[in-house]
Design a protein around this motif. Structure first.
Motif, PDB file in Angstrom:
ATOM      1  N   PRO A 151      60.599  64.560  71.007  1.00 35.75           N
ATOM      2  CA  PRO A 151      59.311  64.432  71.687  1.00 35.75           C
ATOM      3  C   PRO A 151      58.174  64.002  70.760  1.00 35.75           C
ATOM      4  O   PRO A 151      57.177  63.500  71.211  1.00 35.75           O
ATOM      5  CB  PRO A 151      59.056  65.828  72.238  1.00 35.75           C
ATOM      6  CG  PRO A 151      59.898  66.738  71.418  1.00 35.75           C
ATOM      7  CD  PRO A 151      61.077  65.934  70.973  1.00 35.75           C
ATOM      8  N   ASP A 152      58.334  64.203  69.479  1.00 38.89           N
ATOM      9  CA  ASP A 152      57.275  63.854  68.540  1.00 38.89           C
ATOM     10  C   ASP A 152      57.876  63.192  67.307  1.00 38.89           C
ATOM     11  O   ASP A 152      58.079  63.832  66.281  1.00 38.89           O
ATOM     12  CB  ASP A 152      56.501  65.113  68.144  1.00 38.89           C
ATOM     13  CG  ASP A 152      55.315  64.796  67.262  1.00 38.89           C
ATOM     14  OD1 ASP A 152      54.712  63.725  67.447  1.00 38.89           O
ATOM     15  OD2 ASP A 152      55.002  65.624  66.400  1.00 38.89           O
ATOM     16  N   PRO A 153      58.154  61.893  67.395  1.00 40.99           N
ATOM     17  CA  PRO A 153      58.729  61.221  66.224  1.00 40.99           C
ATOM     18  C   PRO A 153      57.729  61.189  65.078  1.00 40.99           C
ATOM     19  O   PRO A 153      56.513  61.213  65.291  1.00 40.99           O
ATOM     20  CB  PRO A 153      59.039  59.813  66.728  1.00 40.99           C
ATOM     21  CG  PRO A 153      58.111  59.613  67.865  1.00 40.99           C
ATOM     22  CD  PRO A 153      57.908  60.969  68.489  1.00 40.99           C
ATOM     23  N   ASP A 160      51.081  56.349  67.546  1.00 36.92           N
ATOM     24  CA  ASP A 160      50.164  57.485  67.561  1.00 36.92           C
ATOM     25  C   ASP A 160      49.882  57.975  66.137  1.00 36.92           C
ATOM     26  O   ASP A 160      48.746  58.317  65.804  1.00 36.92           O
ATOM     27  CB  ASP A 160      50.761  58.612  68.404  1.00 36.92           C
ATOM     28  CG  ASP A 160      49.906  59.857  68.377  1.00 36.92           C
ATOM     29  OD1 ASP A 160      48.706  59.755  68.684  1.00 36.92           O
ATOM     30  OD2 ASP A 160      50.436  60.933  68.026  1.00 36.92           O
ATOM     31  N   LYS A 161      50.904  57.979  65.304  1.00 42.63           N
ATOM     32  CA  LYS A 161      50.727  58.450  63.928  1.00 42.63           C
ATOM     33  C   LYS A 161      49.851  57.483  63.139  1.00 42.63           C
ATOM     34  O   LYS A 161      49.025  57.900  62.318  1.00 42.63           O
ATOM     35  CB  LYS A 161      52.074  58.618  63.229  1.00 42.63           C
ATOM     36  CG  LYS A 161      53.051  59.504  63.976  1.00 42.63           C
ATOM     37  CD  LYS A 161      52.440  60.814  64.411  1.00 42.63           C
ATOM     38  CE  LYS A 161      53.466  61.670  65.111  1.00 42.63           C
ATOM     39  NZ  LYS A 161      53.018  62.201  66.360  1.00 42.63           N
ATOM     40  N   PHE A 162      50.004  56.187  63.392  1.00 45.60           N
ATOM     41  CA  PHE A 162      49.154  55.189  62.753  1.00 45.60           C
ATOM     42  C   PHE A 162      47.693  55.408  63.140  1.00 45.60           C
ATOM     43  O   PHE A 162      46.792  55.312  62.305  1.00 45.60           O
ATOM     44  CB  PHE A 162      49.611  53.777  63.137  1.00 45.60           C
ATOM     45  CG  PHE A 162      48.764  52.681  62.575  1.00 45.60           C
ATOM     46  CD1 PHE A 162      48.819  52.366  61.227  1.00 45.60           C
ATOM     47  CD2 PHE A 162      47.901  51.973  63.389  1.00 45.60           C
ATOM     48  CE1 PHE A 162      48.021  51.360  60.695  1.00 45.60           C
ATOM     49  CE2 PHE A 162      47.104  50.965  62.872  1.00 45.60           C
ATOM     50  CZ  PHE A 162      47.167  50.661  61.521  1.00 45.60           C
ATOM     51  N   LYS A 163      47.449  55.729  64.403  1.00 41.57           N
ATOM     52  CA  LYS A 163      46.084  55.986  64.866  1.00 41.57           C
ATOM     53  C   LYS A 163      45.496  57.218  64.179  1.00 41.57           C
ATOM     54  O   LYS A 163      44.312  57.234  63.828  1.00 41.57           O
ATOM     55  CB  LYS A 163      46.060  56.175  66.380  1.00 41.57           C
ATOM     56  CG  LYS A 163      46.317  54.897  67.149  1.00 41.57           C
ATOM     57  CD  LYS A 163      46.349  55.167  68.636  1.00 41.57           C
ATOM     58  CE  LYS A 163      46.642  53.901  69.423  1.00 41.57           C
ATOM     59  NZ  LYS A 163      46.739  54.166  70.864  1.00 41.57           N
ATOM     60  N   ASN A 213      53.235  66.957  62.966  1.00 40.19           N
ATOM     61  CA  ASN A 213      53.334  65.590  62.435  1.00 40.19           C
ATOM     62  C   ASN A 213      51.991  64.870  62.491  1.00 40.19           C
ATOM     63  O   ASN A 213      51.662  64.089  61.594  1.00 40.19           O
ATOM     64  CB  ASN A 213      54.385  64.785  63.189  1.00 40.19           C
ATOM     65  CG  ASN A 213      55.787  65.244  62.888  1.00 40.19           C
ATOM     66  OD1 ASN A 213      56.038  65.923  61.896  1.00 40.19           O
ATOM     67  ND2 ASN A 213      56.713  64.893  63.751  1.00 40.19           N
ATOM     68  N   ASP A 214      51.213  65.122  63.535  1.00 35.09           N
ATOM     69  CA  ASP A 214      49.882  64.518  63.621  1.00 35.09           C
ATOM     70  C   ASP A 214      48.995  65.004  62.484  1.00 35.09           C
ATOM     71  O   ASP A 214      48.248  64.216  61.887  1.00 35.09           O
ATOM     72  CB  ASP A 214      49.223  64.841  64.962  1.00 35.09           C
ATOM     73  CG  ASP A 214      49.856  64.102  66.126  1.00 35.09           C
ATOM     74  OD1 ASP A 214      50.673  63.191  65.885  1.00 35.09           O
ATOM     75  OD2 ASP A 214      49.530  64.450  67.280  1.00 35.09           O
TER      76      ASP A 214
END
Length: 107
Positions: free
Chosen positions: A21-23, A28-31, A87-88
């Protein structure tokens, strides 16, 4: 059969298994990285313009960038349509670190 090959086959998993669910990598991680980089850079530049010395401005920038990223994830804890993610936070802190590294090289 070689034990290593057998282990490799079992470790690959099923091809139809759902994605996590959260690679760790993704748009999103780039953002998160870019947003934290920009917030940190702007806060450090603002602190420098307000009269702080180089090291003080760097601390203000890094603190502000980290606080904004962590606050966003804390806010996501209370929202049903969003999920908080470790991860975020990692990508937020990577953006803070990159901006701090760039800012530390400037005078």
């Amino acid at each position: 059969m070689n034990t290593c090959i057998l282990f490799l086959c079992f470790s690959l998993g099923r091809p139809d298994a759902p994605r996590p669910p959260d690679p760790f990598f993704g748009e999103d991680k780039f953002k998160h990285f870019v947003t934290s980089f920009i917030v940190t850079s702007l806060a450090a530049s603002g602190a420098r313009a307000a009269g702080l010395d180089h090291d003080g401005a760097l601390i203000v920038g890094a603190g502000t960038g980290a606080a904004v990223g962590i606050a966003k994830e804390i806010r996501d804890l209370g929202r049903e349509d969003a999920t908080a993610s470790f991860n975020d936070i990692v990508w937020d802190l990577a953006g803070v670190g990159a901006a701090a590294a760039v800012a530390s090289r400037s005078q």
